[in-house]
Design a protein around this motif. Sequence first.
Motif, PDB file in Angstrom:
ATOM      1  N   ALA A  66       0.823  -1.208   0.000  1.00  0.00           N
ATOM      2  CA  ALA A  66       0.000   0.000   0.000  1.00  0.00           C
ATOM      3  C   ALA A  66       0.862   1.265   0.000  1.00  0.00           C
ATOM      4  N   ALA A  67       0.387   2.262  -0.743  1.00  0.00           N
ATOM      5  CA  ALA A  67       1.102   3.539  -0.805  1.00  0.00           C
ATOM      6  C   ALA A  67       0.054   4.650  -0.763  1.00  0.00           C
ATOM      7  N   PRO A  68      -0.467   4.941   0.440  1.00  0.00           N
ATOM      8  CA  PRO A  68      -1.546   5.941   0.552  1.00  0.00           C
ATOM      9  C   PRO A  68      -1.170   7.294  -0.053  1.00  0.00           C
ATOM     10  N   GLU A  69       0.123   7.620  -0.052  1.00  0.00           N
ATOM     11  CA  GLU A  69       0.542   8.923  -0.564  1.00  0.00           C
ATOM     12  C   GLU A  69       0.264   9.089  -2.063  1.00  0.00           C
ATOM     13  N   VAL A  70       0.066   7.965  -2.750  1.00  0.00           N
ATOM     14  CA  VAL A  70      -0.274   8.060  -4.184  1.00  0.00           C
ATOM     15  C   VAL A  70      -1.668   7.461  -4.448  1.00  0.00           C
ATOM     16  N   GLY A  71      -2.452   7.327  -3.406  1.00  0.00           N
ATOM     17  CA  GLY A  71      -3.838   6.897  -3.578  1.00  0.00           C
ATOM     18  C   GLY A  71      -4.072   5.398  -3.498  1.00  0.00           C
ATOM     19  N   ILE A  72      -2.992   4.617  -3.256  1.00  0.00           N
ATOM     20  CA  ILE A  72      -3.159   3.160  -3.142  1.00  0.00           C
ATOM     21  C   ILE A  72      -3.200   2.838  -1.643  1.00  0.00           C
ATOM     22  N   ASP A  73      -4.403   2.763  -1.101  1.00  0.00           N
ATOM     23  CA  ASP A  73      -4.551   2.626   0.347  1.00  0.00           C
ATOM     24  C   ASP A  73      -4.398   1.198   0.850  1.00  0.00           C
ATOM     25  N   GLU A  74      -4.504   0.245  -0.073  1.00  0.00           N
ATOM     26  CA  GLU A  74      -4.328  -1.162   0.320  1.00  0.00           C
ATOM     27  C   GLU A  74      -3.394  -1.840  -0.683  1.00  0.00           C
ATOM     28  N   SER A 148      13.825 -10.853 -16.507  1.00  0.00           N
ATOM     29  CA  SER A 148      14.378  -9.573 -16.971  1.00  0.00           C
ATOM     30  C   SER A 148      13.575  -9.039 -18.155  1.00  0.00           C
ATOM     31  N   ARG A 149      13.151  -9.940 -19.018  1.00  0.00           N
ATOM     32  CA  ARG A 149      12.400  -9.515 -20.200  1.00  0.00           C
ATOM     33  C   ARG A 149      11.042  -8.934 -19.797  1.00  0.00           C
ATOM     34  N   LEU A 150      10.426  -9.528 -18.772  1.00  0.00           N
ATOM     35  CA  LEU A 150       9.144  -8.993 -18.286  1.00  0.00           C
ATOM     36  C   LEU A 150       9.314  -7.543 -17.823  1.00  0.00           C
ATOM     37  N   VAL A 151      10.446  -7.276 -17.195  1.00  0.00           N
ATOM     38  CA  VAL A 151      10.717  -5.922 -16.715  1.00  0.00           C
ATOM     39  C   VAL A 151      11.002  -4.991 -17.894  1.00  0.00           C
ATOM     40  N   ASP A 152      11.767  -5.478 -18.870  1.00  0.00           N
ATOM     41  CA  ASP A 152      12.086  -4.654 -20.041  1.00  0.00           C
ATOM     42  C   ASP A 152      10.806  -4.219 -20.763  1.00  0.00           C
ATOM     43  N   ILE A 153       9.850  -5.117 -20.815  1.00  0.00           N
ATOM     44  CA  ILE A 153       8.594  -4.793 -21.512  1.00  0.00           C
ATOM     45  C   ILE A 153       7.870  -3.658 -20.783  1.00  0.00           C
ATOM     46  N   VAL A 154       7.861  -3.724 -19.460  1.00  0.00           N
ATOM     47  CA  VAL A 154       7.227  -2.637 -18.680  1.00  0.00           C
ATOM     48  C   VAL A 154       7.924  -1.312 -18.975  1.00  0.00           C
ATOM     49  N   ALA A 155       9.255  -1.363 -18.977  1.00  0.00           N
ATOM     50  CA  ALA A 155      10.027  -0.131 -19.175  1.00  0.00           C
ATOM     51  C   ALA A 155       9.745   0.492 -20.539  1.00  0.00           C
ATOM     52  N   ASP A 156       9.406  -0.338 -21.523  1.00  0.00           N
ATOM     53  CA  ASP A 156       9.128   0.185 -22.864  1.00  0.00           C
ATOM     54  C   ASP A 156       7.711   0.736 -23.000  1.00  0.00           C
ATOM     55  N   MET A 157       6.874   0.488 -22.002  1.00  0.00           N
ATOM     56  CA  MET A 157       5.491   0.958 -22.106  1.00  0.00           C
ATOM     57  C   MET A 157       5.390   2.432 -21.738  1.00  0.00           C
ATOM     58  N   ASP A 158       4.457   3.108 -22.416  1.00  0.00           N
ATOM     59  CA  ASP A 158       4.199   4.503 -22.094  1.00  0.00           C
ATOM     60  C   ASP A 158       3.248   4.497 -20.897  1.00  0.00           C
ATOM     61  N   SER A 159       3.710   4.982 -19.760  1.00  0.00           N
ATOM     62  CA  SER A 159       2.911   4.863 -18.527  1.00  0.00           C
ATOM     63  C   SER A 159       2.895   6.174 -17.763  1.00  0.00           C
ATOM     64  N   ILE A 160       1.857   6.355 -16.977  1.00  0.00           N
ATOM     65  CA  ILE A 160       1.867   7.436 -15.987  1.00  0.00           C
ATOM     66  C   ILE A 160       2.146   6.748 -14.660  1.00  0.00           C
ATOM     67  N   TYR A 161       3.202   7.165 -13.988  1.00  0.00           N
ATOM     68  CA  TYR A 161       3.530   6.530 -12.727  1.00  0.00           C
ATOM     69  C   TYR A 161       2.796   7.245 -11.583  1.00  0.00           C
ATOM     70  N   PRO A 162       2.302   6.473 -10.636  1.00  0.00           N
ATOM     71  CA  PRO A 162       1.510   7.076  -9.547  1.00  0.00           C
ATOM     72  C   PRO A 162       2.218   8.237  -8.837  1.00  0.00           C
ATOM     73  N   ASP A 163       3.550   8.177  -8.753  1.00  0.00           N
ATOM     74  CA  ASP A 163       4.228   9.278  -8.048  1.00  0.00           C
ATOM     75  C   ASP A 163       4.321  10.552  -8.894  1.00  0.00           C
ATOM     76  N   GLU A 164       3.772  10.506 -10.108  1.00  0.00           N
ATOM     77  CA  GLU A 164       3.761  11.707 -10.955  1.00  0.00           C
ATOM     78  C   GLU A 164       2.403  12.414 -10.884  1.00  0.00           C
ATOM     79  N   LEU A 165       1.465  11.786 -10.167  1.00  0.00           N
ATOM     80  CA  LEU A 165       0.114  12.334 -10.136  1.00  0.00           C
ATOM     81  C   LEU A 165       0.038  13.577  -9.252  1.00  0.00           C
ATOM     82  N   THR A 166      -0.834  14.506  -9.644  1.00  0.00           N
ATOM     83  CA  THR A 166      -1.081  15.690  -8.815  1.00  0.00           C
ATOM     84  C   THR A 166      -2.028  15.268  -7.680  1.00  0.00           C
TER      85      THR A 166
END
Lengths: 186, 174
Positions: A66-74, A148-166
């Motif tokens: 859980a990361a309540p600071e980015v809206g993930i309370d559980e 490692s490949r599973l991680v590489d695929i994530v890194a190549d995705m265009d994403s909004i990361y929760p810590d970038e949210l207003t």
Amino acid sequence: MALTYGTDEWEQAYVAEVAERQKAPRPYIAFSPEWIGLYEKAVQEDALYKEAAATWEGSVVLHVLAAPEVGIDEDLYLFMDLWHGDCRSMRLVPKEAGEAGDFVITGSMERWLQVSRKQLDTVKGMMQGKLKLKGDLPTIVRAVKAASRLVDIVADMDSIYPDELTPEQIEELRGWIVPLREKFGV
Amino acid sequence: MVTYLVGALLVALGGIAIVLIIASSKAEVGSGGTGELDVTMAEGVEDNGMAVMLAEMIKTNLTNKPERVKDFNKLKGTVWITAEDADVEMTMDFNKGSLTVRDGKVGKPILAISTDSATLMDLANIDIKFGMPYYFDETGMMVIKKLLKRELKIKGLLTHTIALTYMTKIMSVK
């Protein structure tokens, strides 16, 4: 009342939810159902992953604390049903289903975002104790290239990361994640 | 030049392997066995991810491959491992059938292994054939090249070869 995980009803409702949410413009917020849907498709279509994971058997669960600071309370459990190079499905699942995965890798949202951004190597993270693995270690060590490949695929995705949210976007995220949890028990 | 060195090293390892197979077959008489696996985690080691991982890997390996317990039972000495990129180090004290895992560097190691996390995974993926580590496939060759390029440093490689062979066997997930 939450749908029962493992039933056709749950599965159909989840797939419909993802399809509906994917009508919104991209990029999506990392670890949201619509983002997981894109990730699932990317893994399914990735030839390098198929080759590296040709002998892999078993589910892998990414357990995000859980990361309540980015809206993930559980805590969130991203269940990846992986079999012989194929990604049969990726779903946000209830805690009990997540904990029962063959391999469960646990980390804070901050650590998972570092992994997604390729700032933290998964193996290195585990060695530093930043990510904890539950499951048969020799099996996952044998499949380190696939991981490692599973991680590489994530890194190549265009994403909004929760810590970038207003702060407003974080409240908006809370606004949809609570009913989602209630509906699917996740 | 590198090809020549790789070739020379492989020939040397091949020779060592033959000697070890003979030594191992002789040593097996009256030894071996699959007694209780005694692995102790020293106080303070629980936050060391590498130590927890490697200890768990050894335990699972020996449970899944009981034929390697005899290698564990023969290994005596201290092994220090550091993953330089992760800035983590650990010590394993082997004492003929028991293992104590500690955080950091403790005591005088007979084997000191320094490399990065990914290479440690490569070491764990070294195949075992005919009861010996096998260096003639892709993973084995990669490990040899890293040794030659000093990306993998093993102190005790030549002076404690038998201990290194036992260590490799009990660490290998193959």
